[in-house]
Design an enzyme around this catalytic site. Structure first.
Site, mmCIF file in Angstrom:
data_model
loop_
_atom_site.group_PDB
_atom_site.id
_atom_site.type_symbol
_atom_site.label_atom_id
_atom_site.label_comp_id
_atom_site.label_asym_id
_atom_site.label_seq_id
_atom_site.Cartn_x
_atom_site.Cartn_y
_atom_site.Cartn_z
ATOM 1 N N THR A 152 9.751 16.872 3.361
ATOM 2 C CA THR A 152 8.663 16.365 2.510
ATOM 3 C C THR A 152 8.106 17.443 1.589
ATOM 4 O O THR A 152 7.392 17.137 0.642
ATOM 5 C CB THR A 152 7.492 15.875 3.387
ATOM 6 O OG1 THR A 152 6.986 16.999 4.117
ATOM 7 C CG2 THR A 152 7.935 14.802 4.361
ATOM 8 N N ARG A 178 6.668 24.978 5.229
ATOM 9 C CA ARG A 178 6.922 23.763 4.438
ATOM 10 C C ARG A 178 7.881 22.881 5.198
ATOM 11 O O ARG A 178 8.972 23.326 5.560
ATOM 12 C CB ARG A 178 7.588 24.146 3.104
ATOM 13 C CG ARG A 178 6.650 24.691 2.103
ATOM 14 C CD ARG A 178 7.198 24.525 0.709
ATOM 15 N NE ARG A 178 8.474 25.211 0.493
ATOM 16 C CZ ARG A 178 9.083 25.262 -0.675
ATOM 17 N NH1 ARG A 178 8.547 24.687 -1.718
ATOM 18 N NH2 ARG A 178 10.217 25.897 -0.811
ATOM 19 N N ASP A 238 14.286 33.124 -1.731
ATOM 20 C CA ASP A 238 13.317 32.912 -0.648
ATOM 21 C C ASP A 238 12.584 34.220 -0.377
ATOM 22 O O ASP A 238 13.162 35.199 0.114
ATOM 23 C CB ASP A 238 14.035 32.433 0.616
ATOM 24 C CG ASP A 238 13.032 32.005 1.686
ATOM 25 O OD1 ASP A 238 12.991 30.813 2.005
ATOM 26 O OD2 ASP A 238 12.272 32.876 2.174
ATOM 27 N N ASP A 249 12.656 35.520 3.323
ATOM 28 C CA ASP A 249 13.979 36.026 3.727
ATOM 29 C C ASP A 249 14.275 37.362 3.068
ATOM 30 O O ASP A 249 14.818 38.269 3.695
ATOM 31 C CB ASP A 249 15.066 35.013 3.361
ATOM 32 C CG ASP A 249 15.151 33.886 4.368
ATOM 33 O OD1 ASP A 249 14.654 34.058 5.503
ATOM 34 O OD2 ASP A 249 15.697 32.819 4.019
HETATM 35 N N1 URA Z 1 9.168 29.892 -1.562
HETATM 36 C C1 URA Z 1 10.038 30.899 -1.781
HETATM 37 O O1 URA Z 1 10.198 31.783 -0.966
HETATM 38 N N2 URA Z 1 10.736 30.894 -2.944
HETATM 39 C C2 URA Z 1 10.588 29.942 -3.867
HETATM 40 O O2 URA Z 1 11.232 30.010 -4.913
HETATM 41 C C3 URA Z 1 9.671 28.897 -3.610
HETATM 42 C C4 URA Z 1 8.973 28.892 -2.438
#
Ligand code: URA
Length: 210
Positions: free
Chosen positions: A109, A105, A201, A204
């Site tokens: 944007t 991502r 995330d 992560d």
């Molecule tokens: N990607 C992620 O890893 N966590 C989110 O909350 C949204 C997108």
């Protein structure tokens, strides 16, 4: 509940998801739980696979017995966090063909940018299950499914751990016929495109990169 959204609210899924959500859950536990939920989601998303009958012989007698009809399924993981769910699904569907789509991502944007794409060449003949733990903005999932359709995929399902209502709406605006399977639908997206309350995330936490 929006049409074409299936929330897999089995008690085992709910329990494991709660454990994963906790910020103190270590990487090893998070990884194991995501894999286990992946297996449970695989069970649900394959529930309507068509069957055909073959002749077999048991040690006692011949019989006609059901097997899954058609070519092997194709699982497509959106990198990198899709790997976590994919591992669990492969446990249940070990002969599935596997595709990978690398999308990140753009943090400004929130639009998806493709950096890797490798899928089986005969997608039009296979049932395709796309996996990504987080259906957040819906942009990556939409882009991935559009790309697979371009390559001929017709029978597609999408599986995630968590969905945001905004993500489901965006995804279904572009792909209304593609069912979305999720372990839960959370409250909303924050300004950074993260699902709240969510799990943080997913990449992560899965790979221990933060
Ligand atoms: N990607 C992620 O890893 N966590 C989110 O909350 C949204 C997108």
């Amino acid at each position: 509940m929006p049409a074409n959204l299936i929330v897999v609210d089995h008690p085992l899924v709910k329990h494991k998801l709660t454990l994963m959500r906790r910020k103190e859950e270590p990487t090893a536990g998070f990884r194991r739980l995501l894999r286990e939920i992946g297996t449970l989601l695989a069970y649900e998303v394959t529930r309507d696979l068509p069957l055909t009958y073959i002749e077999i012989e048991t040690p006692l007698a011949p019989m006609r017995s059901p097997v899954i009809e058609g070519k092997k399924l194709c699982l497509v993981s959106i990198l990198r966090a899709g790997t976590g769910i994919l591992d669990g699904m492969i446990e249940l569907i070990p002969s599935a063909r596997i595709g990978h789509i690398g999308l990140y991502r753009d943090p400004r944007t929130l639009e998806p940018v493709e950096y890797y794409y490798k899928v089986p060449s005969d997608l039009e003949d296979r049932r395709v299950i796309v996996v990504d733990p987080m259906l957040a903005t819906g942009n990556s999932a939409s882009a991935a499914v559009a790309r697979l359709k371009q390559d001929g995929a017709k029978a597609i399902k999408f599986v995630c751990l968590l969905a945001a209502p905004e993500g489901v709406a965006t995804f279904h605006t572009e792909h209304p016929e593609v069912p979305v399977y999720a372990a839960a639908v959370d409250e909303h997206l924050n300004d950074h495109g993260y699902i709240v309350p969510g799990i943080g995330d997913a990449g992560d936490r899965l790979f221990g990169t933060k």
